[in-house]
Design an enzyme around this catalytic site. Structure first.
Site, short mmCIF file in Angstrom:
data_model
loop_
_atom_site.label_atom_id
_atom_site.label_comp_id
_atom_site.label_asym_id
_atom_site.label_seq_id
_atom_site.Cartn_x
_atom_site.Cartn_y
_atom_site.Cartn_z
N ASP A 83 1.02 -1.06 0.16
CA ASP A 83 -0.18 -0.45 0.17
C ASP A 83 0.97 1.21 0.38
OD1 ASP A 83 -2.30 1.96 0.42
OD2 ASP A 83 -2.45 1.56 2.45
N GLY A 182 -7.49 8.43 6.78
CA GLY A 182 -7.80 8.82 8.68
C GLY A 182 -8.99 8.51 8.79
P1 13P Z 1 -8.86 4.55 5.42
O1 13P Z 1 -7.56 5.38 6.61
O2 13P Z 1 -10.70 5.77 5.41
O3 13P Z 1 -9.37 3.10 6.30
O4 13P Z 1 -8.46 4.26 4.44
C1 13P Z 1 -7.36 3.45 4.00
C2 13P Z 1 -6.31 3.61 3.28
O5 13P Z 1 -6.84 4.70 2.17
C3 13P Z 1 -5.34 2.54 2.09
O6 13P Z 1 -4.19 2.90 1.89
O1 G3H Z 2 -3.48 4.96 4.06
C1 G3H Z 2 -3.05 4.68 4.90
C2 G3H Z 2 -2.96 3.41 5.46
O2 G3H Z 2 -4.08 3.83 6.78
C3 G3H Z 2 -1.90 2.96 6.11
O3 G3H Z 2 -1.55 3.45 7.23
O4 G3H Z 2 0.93 4.54 7.23
O5 G3H Z 2 -0.58 3.75 9.12
O6 G3H Z 2 -0.23 2.34 8.26
P1 G3H Z 2 -0.22 3.96 8.17
ZN ZN Z 3 -4.77 5.04 1.25
#
Ligand code: 13P
Ligand code: G3H
Ligand code: ZN
Length: 322
Positions: A83, A182
């Protein structure tokens, strides 16, 4: 079934007018909660790992946890995805280290630079049988150590998507249509309040999504920042010593509508964090004498499982599609 890429998953999701849930994983309980729900609901799933998750839990531990889930859930297809990959090196490390999908997020860079970095990742990934998600447009909110204010966010420009996809060869595209990372997705000033005093956010830009889809027929679109921030969990956190005033998310019916269009992947992380935190806070409030992690992590894992089950059925529509 071994780990798979999202290629076939997205084709079926696009044609079937549903989305696959992409959930962030950071530890064993989160992996278990998500995959138990997906196994019971016969849903395909994407388990995604951020740069922060790799720094916290270690690449190898996360890969092995996901491999354990694959062994425990042989009936469902599981993708292991990076991600928000920040650069080529991180993507390469995940491709070499067992991931079946990576995201290169160069969305903060100028258009031509985003194309060049994404193209480089795509070439390496495709040579290794791995698929690539890219991003155009900038979401507001917090991801890893990057914080983007609402003023600095920008919707995806539909007139750029054909050139971007054809020049990069990416397999899916994350776009910005008003979602945000978030638990505090919108300021009170951006929202109205309903009769119960809960903030109601501005609607997603379906006109942008529709124009992108018209220009990229059959191409899988991704939505980040798509937690709905369930108010029962915000309340649970706040009633048990937490302080999360005005946490607000994306209404579920809008996400469901996006899933019925060209959105094939919906990212959810904050909702799992809320379920986990609310449940643990409540447990400690009710059992101040307890200190066995198994006792408080067990209901937290069960809460994650139930929130994921709810998403699969009521937001993604991917239950029964494995
Ligand atoms: P949220 O913060 O809405 O759960 O989004 C998560 C996300 O896009 C991770 O890449
Ligand atoms: O978009 C981000 C995701 O919510 C991952 O969050 O970078 O704190 O692991 P993090
Ligand atoms: Zn994201």
């Amino acid at each position: 079934m071994a780990l798979v890429t999202s290629k076939e998953m997205f084709k079926k999701a696009y044609e079937g007018h549903y989305a696959v849930g992409a959930f962030n994983v950071n530890n064993m309980e989160i992996v278990q909660g998500i995959t138990e729900a997906c196994r019971e609901e016969k849903a395909p799933v994407i388990l995604q790992v951020s740069k922060g998750a790799r720094a916290y839990a270690n690449h190898t531990y996360l890969v092995k946890l996901v491999e354990a889930a694959v062994l425990e859930c042989p009936e469902i297809p599981i993708v292991l995805h990076l991600d928000h990959g920040p650069d080529f090196e991180t993507c390469k490390s995940c491709i070499d280290g067992g991931f079946t999908s990576v995201m290169i997020d160069a969305s903060s860079k100028p258009f031509e630079e985003n194309i060049a970095i994404t193209r480089k990742v795509v070439e390496y990934a495709h040579d290794h049988g791995v698929v690539v998600e890219a991003e155009l447009g900038t979401l507001a909110g917090v991801e890893d150590d990057v914080k983007v204010s609402a003023e600095d966010s920008s919707y995806t420009r539909p007139e750029e998507v054909e050139e971007f996809v054809s020049k990069t060869g990416c397999d899916s595209l994350a776009i910005a249509i008003g979602t945000s990372h978030g638990a505090y997705k919108f300021t009170a000033a951006q929202c109205t309040r309903n009769a119960e005093g809960i903030l109601v956010p501005p609607p997603l830009r379906f006109d942008v999504l529709e124009e992108v889809s018209r220009r990229l027929p059959g191409f899988p679109i991704v939505l980040h920042g798509s937690s709905s921030v369930p108010q029962e969990y915000v309340k649970m956190v706040n009633e048990h010593g937490g302080k999360m005033p005005d946490a607000v998310g994306i209404p579920e019916e809008q996400l469901r509508k996006a899933a019925s269009l060209s959105v094939c992947k919906i990212n959810v992380d904050s909702d799992l964090r809320l379920a986990l935190t609310g449940t643990i806070r409540q447990f400690f409030d009710e059992h101040p004498e307890k200190f066995d992690p198994r006792e408080y992590l067990k209901p937290a894992r069960a809460a994650i499982k139930e929130i994921v089950r709810h998403k699969l059925i009521h937001v993604m529509g991917c239950n029964g599609k494995a």
